[in-house]
Scaffold this active site. Structure first.
Site, PDB file in Angstrom:
ATOM      1  N   CYS A 146      42.564 -10.982  73.148  1.00 16.01           N
ATOM      2  CA  CYS A 146      41.590 -11.781  73.970  1.00 16.01           C
ATOM      3  C   CYS A 146      41.652 -13.079  73.409  1.00 16.01           C
ATOM      4  O   CYS A 146      41.217 -13.381  72.350  1.00 16.01           O
ATOM      5  CB  CYS A 146      40.258 -11.265  73.680  1.00 16.01           C
TER       6      CYS A 146
ATOM      7  N   CYS B 247      39.753 -15.525  81.309  1.00 14.44           N
ATOM      8  CA  CYS B 247      40.572 -14.486  80.601  1.00 14.44           C
ATOM      9  C   CYS B 247      41.703 -15.428  79.815  1.00 14.44           C
ATOM     10  O   CYS B 247      42.535 -16.007  80.768  1.00 14.44           O
ATOM     11  CB  CYS B 247      41.268 -13.501  81.601  1.00 14.44           C
TER      12      CYS B 247
END
Length: 330
Positions: free
Chosen positions: A78, A230
């Site tokens: 991430c 994201c």
């Protein structure tokens, strides 16, 4: 025990440092904890996931980061979350340039010049990169690789690129009208439910080209749904931008990537292999003091919350961005 609520481009997480616990949570406890604290009825309105810090087994890495999504699944990486973990570790160990172990690789992180007054900023490495269908994986689409390719099985009239960084991503460049439509939700839900093409699901990114080296990206994230941003998705989309639109995007040059949560900078490198630098905010919004037993009991009623002033500084930065209000109005 301290938890920290954080965000990178309004991709919100809680940081849980397992090395500070007398008895670290086991995986089944981590999943239950994450599902509870990140729900809309959890703590502070919930979050997209929990960033778990553990001791690294690699001698050259300062620590290890695990990413537990709000549904309890684990992501391999991430990018937005790594920036906040990098800041936490930087302050804990008083280091500004170091490696963090993730599921697939040790990644270089470093403290960067602030994007704006009061906006803590870090750069993180996004790698490794793969285009092979076994890395994503995908099937039944008639291709070994998907790069700027029509995929009528998924949606008519759109070209797609699929890249693992190492999280799996599917990317399409389109008009603002298409981005504002319900196509992203339709494709994202389809490919992240039982489907014949991406059996493990995939992060879906729709991008609008604003100018040379400038993008706007919306993401439907696997295990989360719609998210403000994201980090790996913006990195993968920037790589696809350089590969498929070379007249508009350059390698080794900062690409401004706007998103519903703000803006980051991405530098795409082609040597010795493809990899990206993701540069953006690492904002701490609340510090949470909580008894350790409460983590096991899933009881957040005894949490003592201290709000920081960093969110206001970030909001000031976002509202000052060119394009931002027009892009996010819809």
């Amino acid at each position: 025990m301290k938890l920290i609520k954080v965000h990178g481009s309004k991709n919100y997480f809680f940081i849980l440092d397992q090395t500070e616990l007398s008895t670290p949570l086991k995986d089944e406890d981590l999943i239950a904890f994450t599902q509870k604290i990140t729900s809309s009825k959890g703590l502070l309105g919930g979050a997209d996931g929990v960033l778990v810090i553990t001791t690294s087994t690699h001698p050259d890495a300062l620590a290890k980061m695990r990413v537990i999504n709000s549904d309890g699944s684990e992501a391999s990486m991430c990018g937005n979350g790594l920036r906040t973990v990098a800041r936490y570790l930087s302050e804990k160990f008083n280091q500004d340039n170091f490696l963090v172990e993730t599921m697939n690789a040790n990644l270089r992180v470093r403290k960067e010049k602030k994007l704006a007054e009061g906006v803590h900023t870090f750069a993180v490495e996004i790698s490794p990169v793969s285009f092979n269908k076994s890395s994503l994986p995908f099937k039944n689409l008639g291709h070994k690789r998907i790069i700027d390719t029509f995929l009528p099985e998924i949606y008519p009239g759109l070209k797609f690129t699929s890249i693992a960084v190492p999280n799996p991503h599917l990317i399409s460049f389109m008009s603002q009208k298409q981005i504002e439509s319900n196509i992203l939700e339709e494709v994202g839900q389809f490919l992240n439910s039982n489907n014949p093409y991406y059996p493990d699901g995939v992060n879906v990114n729709f991008a609008q080209i604003l100018d040379k080296n400038q993008l706007f990206v919306r993401t439907y994230e696997r295990g989360v749904g719609f998210t403000n941003a994201c980090g790996t998705g913006m990195s993968a989309t920037s790589l696809a931008f350089c590969l498929t639109k070379p007249q508009l995007a350059k390698f080794n040059t900062q690409i401004s990537v706007y998103n519903p949560g703000g803006m980051v900078k991405v530098i795409v490198h082609s040597k010795p292999n493809y990899w990206m630098e993701l540069i953006g905010n690492a904002t701490f919004t609340e510090i949470i003091d909580i008894p350790e037993n409460s983590l096991y009991d899933l009881d957040f009623s005894k949490a003592k919350i201290t709000k920081t002033t960093e969110q206001k500084a970030y909001e000031n930065f976002v509202t000052s961005l060119p394009h931002f209000n027009n892009l996010t109005a819809n």
